[in-house]
Design a protein around this motif. Structure first.
Motif, PDB file in Angstrom:
ATOM      1  N   MET A 152       0.166   7.071   2.231  1.00 27.71           N
ATOM      2  CA  MET A 152       0.289   8.462   2.639  1.00 27.71           C
ATOM      3  C   MET A 152      -0.373   9.433   1.655  1.00 27.71           C
ATOM      4  SD  MET A 152       3.664  10.576   3.895  1.00 27.71           S
ATOM      5  CE  MET A 152       4.464   9.093   4.413  1.00 27.71           C
ATOM      6  N   ALA A 159       1.587  16.243   4.349  1.00 30.29           N
ATOM      7  CA  ALA A 159       2.120  14.879   4.254  1.00 30.29           C
ATOM      8  C   ALA A 159       1.674  14.225   2.948  1.00 30.29           C
ATOM      9  CB  ALA A 159       1.662  14.044   5.448  1.00 30.29           C
ATOM     10  N   GLU A 174       4.126   2.332   1.842  1.00 30.13           N
ATOM     11  CA  GLU A 174       3.805   3.421   2.772  1.00 30.13           C
ATOM     12  C   GLU A 174       3.559   4.738   2.036  1.00 30.13           C
ATOM     13  OE1 GLU A 174       5.432   0.266   5.278  1.00 30.13           O
ATOM     14  OE2 GLU A 174       5.984   1.101   3.323  1.00 30.13           O
ATOM     15  N   ALA A 226       7.139   6.737   8.253  1.00 22.30           N
ATOM     16  CA  ALA A 226       5.991   7.120   7.409  1.00 22.30           C
ATOM     17  C   ALA A 226       4.675   6.865   8.134  1.00 22.30           C
ATOM     18  CB  ALA A 226       6.035   6.349   6.095  1.00 22.30           C
ATOM     19  N   ASN A 227       4.706   6.086   9.217  1.00 21.99           N
ATOM     20  CA  ASN A 227       3.504   5.820  10.011  1.00 21.99           C
ATOM     21  C   ASN A 227       3.518   6.581  11.336  1.00 21.99           C
ATOM     22  OD1 ASN A 227       2.237   3.780   8.269  1.00 21.99           O
ATOM     23  ND2 ASN A 227       4.026   2.546   8.763  1.00 21.99           N
ATOM     24  N   ASP A 263      -3.261  10.749   3.242  1.00 25.14           N
ATOM     25  CA  ASP A 263      -3.015  11.245   4.593  1.00 25.14           C
ATOM     26  C   ASP A 263      -3.972  12.391   4.924  1.00 25.14           C
ATOM     27  OD1 ASP A 263      -0.328  10.951   6.573  1.00 25.14           O
ATOM     28  OD2 ASP A 263      -1.554  12.731   6.867  1.00 25.14           O
ATOM     29  N   ARG A 309       6.108  12.361   8.949  1.00 22.76           N
ATOM     30  CA  ARG A 309       5.641  11.559   7.809  1.00 22.76           C
ATOM     31  C   ARG A 309       6.022  12.209   6.483  1.00 22.76           C
ATOM     32  NH1 ARG A 309       0.931  11.592  10.950  1.00 22.76           N
ATOM     33  NH2 ARG A 309      -0.284  12.729   9.387  1.00 22.76           N
ATOM     34  N   ALA A 337       4.026  12.936  -0.197  1.00 22.37           N
ATOM     35  CA  ALA A 337       3.961  11.598  -0.792  1.00 22.37           C
ATOM     36  C   ALA A 337       3.774  11.686  -2.301  1.00 22.37           C
ATOM     37  CB  ALA A 337       2.818  10.803  -0.164  1.00 22.37           C
TER      38      ALA A 337
END
Length: 713
Positions: free
Chosen positions: A94, A102, A90, A66-67, A97, A74, A106
């Motif tokens: 996100m 992404a 995470e 996720a990073n 983001d 991601r 999320a």
């Protein structure tokens, strides 16, 4: 998990709970061409493509992905976490983001987690302060679905700035109609003022959905809530709920004043028809939904002067109108009623905090015109929550005869807002502050609330302007070159005392690690005189440099119990420090104060960091009545607190757990899955691992030869 298609896929670690929460996730995959998880780094996958391979996913690896620097990785990781039903932080990060795909993934993941995301709700709402519009809408839809299922967490998430609350939780409530109104009413009963104010603000926006229920509740709050800001919010909400839309003319509106309903009339035009101005008709006009009609009514009542005194309340209520021009005219009209405006004096004092300068200026003029008659209302107004509002109130009190005495007396209030605004009012008096007021300020430079101390320093600067700015140069050998210990600083204590608390505090913000650390050590050497730097030292517990954090913790310890209590939340937060020495030092500081730290330690149990939680529990468990503290914390509605309190109870062992055992045993079923698992683990820690298989038979030869019946008699 690797993402390259030519490398091995995840090892197959599987979480405890069944992954998919949504219906489409539960459907079997139509086809598994090769039985392998699709690569995460080639294209954006859908949830339906990932979910059938949940058994091949690993939560820890997904959290790392996720990073990843690649947006496609991601996004796919977010959906993978949803397939595993893993609510990790995470996903929250996100949501903001920079890549819209992404961020959207999320948001979708949060929605698919459903109730499983309840522990993340406060952080999710914080994130919505800077998310893309589409992401915000998707998340709000998910939050709306959680109303009635995760109310405790949703209500706690209202403890944010007003604008963010309206954008998130209130918008979610709007999506479910009357059920959203019931939720906001429930939230408005919370003990935290910010939550109550925001929930009431939500009712102001949505109350028309269920007018009867909203008005009944708001009327009670406006009449009975002990907090002025909450009562004011309720009154404003009531006005918003009952505000009329722009409708056809009302029969009781003035008929003998030309164009009264057609346009905004000037004062000179209205004075031509002074004999046609009837108070009752103007009272009706003040309720009209059209701004120009209300403005005409206010101007007409102003022409009547003190003869319109019975309209003061209605004018005061309209000081909360949504249109600044309307609010201004109400204040102007009240100013023309003379003593007749006294029924609305508290409304005028409230209008001193108006964000529109023309409105606040008109209110200042109206209140000033009331003179001595406004004193009591102004003193009550010192409880204002915003600085501009408080400054205007303090300035008006200062204009009154014996104003300095009134402000000095008000400074004795236990309410921090009153203290701050009274102090700043004294500062505005400058050389007219008087000896009593000046002595009160000098006596309050240390001790008390941090906001009050800062206001006192500002007031004294107004009265006694400082000379040169910037911290004094420090001549202590090595201060800017190497880390000094307490003994080094103690040798130079005379020099440290010359520098003083204010300048040493300024050095806490220096760009050099060594200077910040040495400044903290020097403040500790000042003893009680260094106590006013407590807040700044608390901030240094989050410094980027471990040596600075360590020096700050040691300094707080040396400055004594009162300082440690003031910075208790910062110290508890520092228990999560990645540097073991910093964490150990902080724990020792907290343990030494025992019961004085309980409140901050229990608040710290909200953490989602297991290492942080364990360290907090270790400190709590050093307190004699740890079992009772943790048992009470276990009753919290917050899942993180429940889980961490269970951890602490398990760490106590069988001899000390006391009534905590009953709490744990009762939590093995029902409630959140994480809480149930934590309770089971805690009981295992207390009782030891359960026996598996049959007990050994203590009979000679039982396992080596065939025995007869007599061997067992």
């Amino acid at each position: 998990m690797t993402t390259e298609s030519d490398k091995p896929k995840p090892s197959g670690a599987k979480p405890d709970e069944a992954p998919p929460a949504k219906a489409d996730a539960a459907k079997p995959a139509a086809k598994k061409p090769d039985g392998k998880l699709p690569p995460f780094d080639e294209r954006r996958l859908t949830f339906a493509e990932i979910a059938p391979f949940a058994a091949q996913l690993d939560a820890a690896e997904l959290a790392t992905m996720a990073n990843d620097g690649r947006a496609v990785v991601r996004a796919n990781a977010a959906l993978g976490l949803a397939a595993l039903n893993q609510p990790v932080f995470e996903l929250v990060a996100m949501l903001r983001d920079s890549d819209p795909h992404a961020a959207a993934a999320a948001a979708e993941a949060v929605g698919r987690l459903g109730v499983g995301a309840r522990a993340l709700i406060p952080q999710i709402v914080q994130a919505l302060g800077s998310t893309h519009t589409d992401v915000t809408g998707t998340v709000n839809t998910s939050l709306a679905e959680l109303i009635g299922k995760a109310d405790d967490e949703l209500i706690l998430a209202l403890d944010v700035p007003y604008a963010l609350a309206m954008k998130s939780i209130v918008e979610a409530a709007r999506k479910i109609g009357k059920a959203g109104i019931r939720f906001l009413i429930k939230a408005a009963g919370h003990e935290r003022i910010q939550i109550r104010v925001n929930a009431i603000g939500g009712l102001a926006r949505l109350g028309k959905t269920d007018i009867e229920t909203s008005m009944a509740f708001l009327t009670t709050v406006e009449a009975n809530d002990p907090v002025p800001d909450v009562r004011t919010a309720a009154k404003q909400a009531m006005l918003a709920v009952i505000a009329r839309e722009k409708v056809e003319a009302i029969d009781n509106l003035p008929k003998n004043i030309p164009d009264f309903e057609a346009r905004k009339l000037s004062g000179s035009e209205l004075r031509e028809y002074a004999d046609a101005i009837h108070i009752d008709e103007m009272l009706v006009a003040l309720q009209d939904g059209r701004a120009h009609v209300k403005i005409n009514a206010a101007r007409a009542l102003g022409i009547k002067g003190d003869k319109a005194a019975r309209a003061a309340n209605a004018l005061g209520v309209n000081l909360r109108d949504s249109v600044p021009a309307v609010r201004k005219e109400m204040a102007v009209a009240l100013g023309k009623l003379g003593e007749g405006a006294l029924d609305a004096v508290q409304d005028l004092v409230g209008a001193l905090g108006d964000v529109d300068e023309e409105v606040s200026d008109a209110a200042i003029e109206a209140v000033a015109g009331l003179g001595e008659s406004a004193r009591e209302a102004l003193v009550r107004g010192l409880d204002a929550g915003s600085e501009p509002h408080g400054l205007r109130v303090g300035e008006l009190i200062g204009r009154l005869p014996r104003g300095a005495t009134t402000l000095t007396e008000a400074f004795k209030s236990p309410a921090v807002n009153v203290q701050v605004n009274a102090v700043l009012g004294l500062g505005l008096l400058r050389d007219k502050v008087g000896s009593t007021g000046l002595a009160a300020l000098h006596g309050a430079r240390t001790g008390g609330d941090a906001r009050t101390r800062e206001a006192v320093r500002r007031a004294l600067d107004m009265i006694e302007p400082r000379g040169p700015t910037g911290p004094k140069a420090i001549t202590i050998d090595g201060f800017e070159d190497r880390f000094l210990d307490g003994k080094d600083v103690e040798k130079a204590k005379a020099e440290v005392e010359k520098i003083g608390v204010a300048d040493l505090t300024a050095y806490l913000m220096d760009g050099r690690d060594v200077v910040r650390a040495n400044a903290a050590t020097a403040l500790a050497a000042l003893g009680p005189a260094g106590a006013s730097a407590a807040g700044s030292l608390g901030v240094r517990l989050r410094d980027d440099a471990a040596r600075v954090r360590l020096a700050a913790a040691q300094a707080l310890d040396k400055l004594g119990d009162a300082v440690v209590v003031e910075t208790a939340n910062d110290l508890v937060g520092a228990l999560r420090d990645a540097d073991d020495k910093v964490a150990e030092t902080t724990a020792a500081v907290l343990r030494a104060r025992k019961g004085k730290m309980i409140g901050a330690l229990v608040r710290g149990l909200e953490t989602d960091d297991p290492r942080h939680a364990r360290r907090i529990c270790e400190v709590i468990n050093a307190i004699p009545d740890a079992a009772e503290i943790l048992a009470e914390a276990f009753d919290s509605p917050a899942v993180n607190v429940q889980v961490n309190a269970a951890l602490g109870l398990g760490m106590l062992g069988a001899e000390r757990v006391g009534k905590g055992r009953k709490k744990l045993e009762g939590a093995r079923t029902g409630g959140d899955a994480r809480t149930r698992e934590a309770a089971r683990k805690a009981l295992d820690s207390i009782d030891g691992p359960r026996e598996i298989g049959p007990r050994p038979v203590d009979v000679a030869g039982f396992e080596t030869q065939l025995l007869g019946a007599e061997a067992f008699t």
